[in-house]
Write a protein that holds these residues in place. Structure first.
Motif, short mmCIF file in Angstrom:
data_model
loop_
_atom_site.label_atom_id
_atom_site.label_comp_id
_atom_site.label_asym_id
_atom_site.label_seq_id
_atom_site.Cartn_x
_atom_site.Cartn_y
_atom_site.Cartn_z
N ASP A 228 0.92 -1.34 -0.24
CA ASP A 228 -0.05 0.12 0.32
C ASP A 228 0.82 0.94 0.44
N GLU A 229 0.10 2.22 0.25
CA GLU A 229 0.95 3.97 -0.26
C GLU A 229 0.40 4.25 1.28
N LYS A 230 0.91 5.50 2.08
CA LYS A 230 1.28 6.29 2.26
C LYS A 230 1.51 7.91 1.91
N THR A 231 0.28 8.59 1.68
CA THR A 231 0.06 9.64 1.04
C THR A 231 0.56 11.43 1.62
N SER A 232 1.27 11.67 0.65
CA SER A 232 1.18 12.91 0.96
C SER A 232 1.71 13.07 2.64
N ILE A 233 2.87 13.40 2.48
CA ILE A 233 3.47 12.71 3.74
C ILE A 233 4.74 14.33 3.59
N GLN A 234 3.94 15.33 4.35
CA GLN A 234 4.68 16.51 4.54
C GLN A 234 5.92 16.76 5.47
N ALA A 235 6.88 17.73 3.87
CA ALA A 235 8.21 17.95 4.72
C ALA A 235 8.26 20.16 5.06
N ARG A 236 8.09 19.02 6.75
CA ARG A 236 7.51 20.56 7.42
C ARG A 236 8.64 21.34 8.02
N LYS A 237 9.41 22.54 7.45
CA LYS A 237 10.72 23.12 8.68
C LYS A 237 10.15 24.32 9.78
N PRO A 238 10.13 23.87 10.20
CA PRO A 238 9.99 24.69 11.77
C PRO A 238 10.45 25.97 11.68
N LEU A 239 9.53 27.25 12.33
CA LEU A 239 10.27 28.55 11.79
C LEU A 239 10.58 28.87 13.60
N SER A 240 10.61 27.79 14.55
CA SER A 240 11.15 27.83 15.39
C SER A 240 11.26 26.94 16.24
N GLU A 241 13.02 27.00 16.50
CA GLU A 241 14.03 25.85 17.24
C GLU A 241 12.73 25.09 18.62
N THR A 242 12.82 23.55 18.41
CA THR A 242 12.27 22.83 19.08
C THR A 242 12.77 22.40 20.69
N ARG A 243 12.05 22.94 21.64
CA ARG A 243 12.86 23.09 23.59
C ARG A 243 12.67 21.63 23.80
N PRO B 289 12.76 19.16 33.41
CA PRO B 289 11.60 17.85 34.62
C PRO B 289 11.02 18.59 34.58
N GLU B 290 9.49 17.39 34.13
CA GLU B 290 8.34 18.18 34.57
C GLU B 290 6.91 18.89 33.59
N HIS B 291 8.12 18.70 32.58
CA HIS B 291 7.64 19.57 31.00
C HIS B 291 8.31 18.70 30.47
N SER B 292 7.49 18.77 29.00
CA SER B 292 7.33 17.74 27.75
C SER B 292 7.82 18.23 27.03
N VAL B 293 8.53 17.92 25.59
CA VAL B 293 9.58 18.85 24.91
C VAL B 293 8.24 19.45 23.72
N LYS B 294 8.70 21.12 23.32
CA LYS B 294 7.69 21.85 23.25
C LYS B 294 8.29 22.24 21.53
N VAL B 295 6.98 21.98 20.95
CA VAL B 295 7.03 22.33 19.34
C VAL B 295 6.70 22.70 18.36
N SER B 296 6.96 24.38 18.07
CA SER B 296 6.92 25.06 17.07
C SER B 296 5.48 24.35 16.41
N ASP B 297 4.27 25.69 16.45
CA ASP B 297 3.02 25.10 15.52
C ASP B 297 3.31 25.81 14.49
N ARG B 298 4.52 27.07 14.38
CA ARG B 298 4.18 27.21 13.22
C ARG B 298 5.24 26.92 12.04
N TYR B 299 5.46 26.24 10.49
CA TYR B 299 5.52 25.45 9.86
C TYR B 299 5.70 27.13 8.40
N GLU B 300 7.01 25.73 7.67
CA GLU B 300 7.43 26.06 6.61
C GLU B 300 6.82 25.02 6.00
N ARG B 301 5.92 24.75 4.43
CA ARG B 301 6.13 23.69 3.84
C ARG B 301 7.04 23.29 2.63
#
Length: 254
Positions: A67-82, A86-98
């Protein structure tokens, strides 16, 4: 309150009731019921193949899900992932460039768990032909007597043309196509590989461009093939017949 059963109620009471009854309406799980009237007739042979894949493999007959997995997006974040602290998860920017999208074709050898994967820019029958040609010439098919190819009815697979095209290849082994019932892609074991890929690589990762995305996808499949494991498939033909026989009996009783 809307139905005038009570005048007021606190959120805490609702929360307590939901907790006591273990009801979680904020969570959801999608499902799909096949509308194919020939579901049993089409699904039965596929489930038989899953149950006998190991035995067939020893006799030179491979069961292969594709089978195939379609339209896998290559997204470049506009801010660095943090990173996590301790007691806090990874923070990922919601803003990205396709940065474009890839189409992933994948074949799963059911008996061994080995995968063959390749990325394409497009998703059409020509690309599917290229992928199948690569699969048939791969070392995993060397010395086989036959391949049982399990596919859904997607337009990319060109159900009306595929048999004729495969016969034109004059392969050293026979290829038998098994078409899944409509709206029953969950019967394709390669979908489990795609689900694992989504969790392990694609969520919530970002990529610099399509080349970076393709590199990481191929690295992942290379990693899986270092220690391949067959999927522990639990939905058997017996379970399917038990469910459908029960439904048929209820219909007759009505």
């Amino acid at each position: 309150m809307k139905k005038k059963i009570i005048n007021s109620i606190s959120a805490g009471t609702i929360r307590q009731w939901l907790d006591q009854d273990k009801i979680k309406p904020w969570q959801y799980h999608s499902w799909q019921k096949s509308t194919d009237p020939c579901f049993v007739e089409k699904a039965g042979p596929v489930l038989d193949l899953y149950e006998t894949a190991q035995e067939l493999s020893q006799q030179g007959h491979a069961v292969v899900c594709v089978d195939e997995k379609t339209s896998i997006q290559a997204r470049k974040p506009l801010s660095e992932t943090r990173p996590a602290i301790p007691e806090h998860s990874v923070k990922v920017s919601d803003r990205y460039e396709r940065k474009g999208a890839l189409q992933l074709f994948c074949a799963l050898m059911v008996a061994t768990g080995t995968t063959i994967a390749r990325c394409f820019d497009n998703r059409c029958f020509v690309d599917f032909q290229v992928f199948l040609s690569n699969l048939f010439n791969d070392r995993v098919c060397k010395g086989l007597k036959s391949i049982h190819l399990i596919l859904d009815n997607g337009t990319t697979h060109a159900p009306k043309q595929l048999d004729k095209w495969i016969n034109s290849l004059h392969l050293s082994f026979m290829v038998k196509i098994h078409w899944l019932p409509t709206h029953a892609s969950w019967l394709d074991q390669v979908e489990i590989i795609f689900s694992k890929l989504q969790r392990d690589v694609l969520t919530p990762c970002y990529f610099q461009d399509k080349e970076d995305l393709e590199l990481q996808l191929m690295d992942y499949f290379e990693y899986l093939n270092q220690n391949p494991k067959p999927i522990q498939w639990s939905y058997t033909k017996a379970k399917m017949l038990e469910k459908f026989d029960s439904q048929n009996q209820q219909k007759l009783a009505a």
